[in-house]
Every structure is written in C-alpha cells, then in structure tokens.
Design a protein around this motif. Structure first.
Motif, short mmCIF file in Angstrom:
data_model
loop_
_atom_site.label_atom_id
_atom_site.label_comp_id
_atom_site.label_asym_id
_atom_site.label_seq_id
_atom_site.Cartn_x
_atom_site.Cartn_y
_atom_site.Cartn_z
N GLU A 1 -7.60 0.57 -0.06
CA GLU A 1 -6.65 1.67 0.05
C GLU A 1 -5.78 1.71 -1.22
OE1 GLU A 1 -6.47 3.90 2.56
OE2 GLU A 1 -8.32 2.93 3.26
N TYR B 1 0.82 -1.20 0.00
CA TYR B 1 0.00 0.00 0.00
C TYR B 1 0.87 1.26 0.00
CZ TYR B 1 -3.89 -3.14 0.94
OH TYR B 1 -4.83 -4.14 0.85
N SER B 2 0.22 2.40 -0.11
CA SER B 2 0.93 3.67 -0.20
C SER B 2 1.75 3.97 1.06
CB SER B 2 -0.05 4.82 -0.46
OG SER B 2 -1.07 4.84 0.53
N ASP B 3 1.36 3.38 2.21
CA ASP B 3 2.12 3.59 3.44
C ASP B 3 3.27 2.58 3.57
OD1 ASP B 3 0.80 1.26 3.97
OD2 ASP B 3 -0.19 1.95 5.81
N ARG B 4 3.55 1.84 2.50
CA ARG B 4 4.64 0.86 2.41
C ARG B 4 4.35 -0.44 3.16
NH1 ARG B 4 9.29 3.19 0.18
NH2 ARG B 4 8.60 5.07 -0.91
N SER B 5 3.18 -0.58 3.78
CA SER B 5 2.83 -1.85 4.41
C SER B 5 2.60 -2.89 3.30
CB SER B 5 1.57 -1.71 5.27
OG SER B 5 0.47 -1.28 4.49
#
Length: 413
Positions: free
Chosen positions: A335, A298-302
């Motif tokens: 997301e 995802y965009s938060d790098r998770s």
C-alpha cells in the motif's frame, strides 16, 4: 544508588577463556588439554570462538578457522558451543559478585565491574579480590583475572595484565611505569584503525597519547581524541552502574514523503538516505547498534514498527540499509507509504563492541575458508604484513526467534 565522590576502589573481573572453562567445569577430563569451542565440528568448518590456554600455547587463536587450528594443534579437542550452559554459568558468576556489593555492572557474558568503595571502608582490596577469585574457582570451577584500580578504565587495563588467574593493582602514580610504555594499540578503546591514525601524528605508545597535543587529537579523532587522552592519563569518572544492563538507548531518523508513494525505487531511496543519516549520527557518538527498527506509516495513517536483532554490532550505512531494506521487504503490504523511519537501538560504545561469534555466524565465516587459505599462502610467500585481514560477518534473526547475542541481553530474562 549514589556512589561516593573521591577515591574509589573499582574491580574489573574478567573470566579466563570463559566458554572453554565452562566446558572444563562440566567435563573435568578436559582440564589441562588443548580445547577449542567452534562450530561445524564434523565438517571442520567454522571459527574458533575461544580456546584453552593449552591450545593457545600451540598456536591456536580466537577467530582462527578450525582447519587452521587443527593444523597448528592436531590433538586439539573441539566442542560445539552450549549457550544455555554459558548463560547459566554467567548468572552464577554475577550472583557471586553481588554477594560482595550491589554495585556490579555486567558488560558482557564473562566480565563486569564492581565498586567496592563502601564495602572496603576498613578492608583490604587485594585480599577481597583474592577471595572473589578463589570462590569463583572453587565454587564454580571458573578461573578469572581481576584488575583493581581507582576507576573503570584502569581496572580494565589491569585485568588484562596477568592472565590466567592474575590479580593486578594499577594506581595512577604507577602509570609511567606500567601503562605508558605499552603500544597505544594495546590500550582499551583504541582499535586497529584508531592506532593507525594515531601513528600519523607520531603517537606510538600510551605515553605519547597521554602527552599528545589535544587540538591535534580532536582534529584527528573528534571528541574521542579528548576522551582517549584523559584515559591515557588515568582519568575516568564513569560510575559503576548496575542498571546499565537495562539501558535502551537509540538513534533514529524518520521522514514524511513529499507525497504518498508505492514506488519501490522511491521507498528504497528513502531508506538509503535514512540509513546514511543514522550511520553518521552513530559515528559521531562513537557507538554501534545491536537492534534495528523500521517504521512504516501508510496513507491511512496506520503505523507499524518492525525490528530485527543482530548478533554483531553494526553502524555502517551499507549495513543499516541492507537490514532496513530486508525488514521492509518482508513487512510492506504494497500500500502507499506516507512515512518511513530507521532506528538503531541497544547501543554499545564502539571501543567495547566485538564480534559476537555464535552458532549462526559460524556458517557464514566458514564460507570464507577458501579466502583464508589464499591469504595464508600469500603471507607465507611474501610475509604476514602483506595482507591485513578484517573479518565482518553479521547474522540476522527476526525478533520472533531466539537469539544468541551475549552483549548485554544474557541477564534480561
């Protein structure tokens, strides 16, 4: 364990009508009777997984719809599969083989290779094979056929030459008499489509393949052409590898999107392109996969990886994409996505892959029953060659559920 170079003594042990034989071992009254293992017995739906030789003599065949099998053999006895029972019998079978050598390589639930080179420094391979076959029959009540040869390919071919309860020795110097006259389609590693391709360059028999022009074979079949020519000439340097049961090979591809996206059309298109890439690489390596993974970052790098096991090996782009898309739909949070990946794992050689009929795929196969009836009617009217049936059914189960695939997972416990 390092195996010696030079002449080897390889056995291929192949259990005869394994599922049916196991049922007969538990129910002795079934011996000598036409028996089939199939699903949806009460509704006469499903597919014959395997059958006894008595049933085969009456026209019953593996993958035949149950209603058709009953037509060929009205007295056919049908049993539902008991997979726990088959796993236990398989473990007992391989435990017995390991009493002779630790160089035992399982390749499916009911067959495996043994390297007896060191064990037989002063022994007689034929006598040892007879002992193994006799012990399997007396102690486990399970019949087998055994091939004896200097390599794995020839041992596999030899075990198929006498069934049931056969023992065949196949030497390289005997290839021109025993192996070469056979149709190329009967050679291990040559499927129906490959046999059809070989016909286009005049290769009809294994002898034709052994003597075929290597350049023409490579143009036609790629690297597999060279491999098949060597095998047809009795050349196979593969070792018997007891650890292959634990091999976890994979082919995969991932990509970072040009910008984070939650547009489902963009994400599906990315999965489709990744599936195409993975499929092409699998085809070049002549393998199929039994487990498919997708990676979502995802965009938060998770980053999350989710997988699914299939009971029937796959490799076509459409199959990979369908499975990848279903896994994605189940686990995507909605997301924005930064990266997507598709990976196939637990790879098997294409020539060794076969349809894994199980409790789940019986229902899917049964849906095709009207089609089978139509095909049969057409064949009766115009001849059997007018339609060639190719069945392809895949059953998915998420990893959290217990599977019934017996390709190589039956000893991983």
């Amino acid at each position: 364990m390092k195996q010696q170079s030079g002449p080897r003594v390889i056995l291929h042990v192949d259990m005869n009508s394994f599922y049916a034989s196991v049922e007969m071992a538990f129910e002795p009254e079934l011996r000598g009777k036409p028996l089939a293992i199939a699903g949806n017995v009460e509704e006469r739906k499903g597919i014959v997984v395997t059958c006894s030789y008595e049933a085969r003599a009456r026209g019953v065949k593996t993958t035949m719809p149950l209603w058709q099998a009953k037509r060929h053999c009205p007295e056919l006895i049908v049993r539902k599969p008991n997979f726990d029972r088959y796993r236990k019998a398989s473990r007992a079978m391989f435990d017995l083989l390991r009493e002779f050598t630790d160089l035992v390589e399982p390749v499916s639930i009911d067959e495996g290779y043994m390297d007896l080179t060191e064990y037989l420094k002063e022994g007689n391979p034929l006598q040892v094979a007879k002992t193994i076959q006799q012990r399997l029959l007396e102690e486990l009540l399970l019949p087998s056929s055994i091939g004896i040869a200097p390599n794995k390919f020839l041992a596999k071919m030899a075990s198929n030459m006498k069934k049931p309860l056969g023992i065949t020795v196949l030497r390289k110097r005997e290839l021109h008499e025993t192996l070469w006259p056979l149709p190329a389609s009967e050679m291990h590693g040559v499927g129906e489509k490959t046999a059809e391709k070989l016909l286009t360059i005049g290769v009809k028999t294994i002898k034709d393949l052994a003597e075929a022009d290597p350049i023409s074979l490579k143009q036609l079949l790629g690297i597999n052409g060279e491999r098949l020519k060597k095998r047809a000439n009795g050349i196979d340097s593969r070792e018997v590898n007891p650890d292959s049961i634990n091999d976890f090979k994979s082919i995969g591809n991932s990509t970072t999107l040009s910008k984070d996206s939650s547009d489902v059309r963009v994400l599906y298109d990315t999965l489709n392109r990744l599936s195409q890439s993975v499929s092409m690489r699998m085809k070049r390596k002549e393998v199929l996969g039994t487990k498919i993974f997708i990676t979502i970052r995802y965009s938060d790098r998770s980053t999350f990886t989710r997988s699914r096991t299939v009971n029937n090996p796959l490799g076509e782009k459409e199959e990979l994409y369908t499975h990848a898309k279903e896994i994605f739909d189940r686990h995507w949070t909605g997301e924005p996505v930064r990266l997507l990946g598709v990976t196939c794992q637990d790879l098997v050689p294409k020539g060794d892959a076969y349809k894994q009929l199980d409790l789940f795929s019986f229902q899917e196969d049964a849906k095709k029953e009207p089609l089978f009836k139509t095909i049969e009617d057409i064949q009766k009217k115009f001849g059997e060659s007018v339609i060639k049936r190719g069945m392809k059914a895949v059953r998915l189960e998420d990893d959290k559920t217990s599977g019934t695939s017996f390709n190589k997972d039956f000893l991983r416990e």
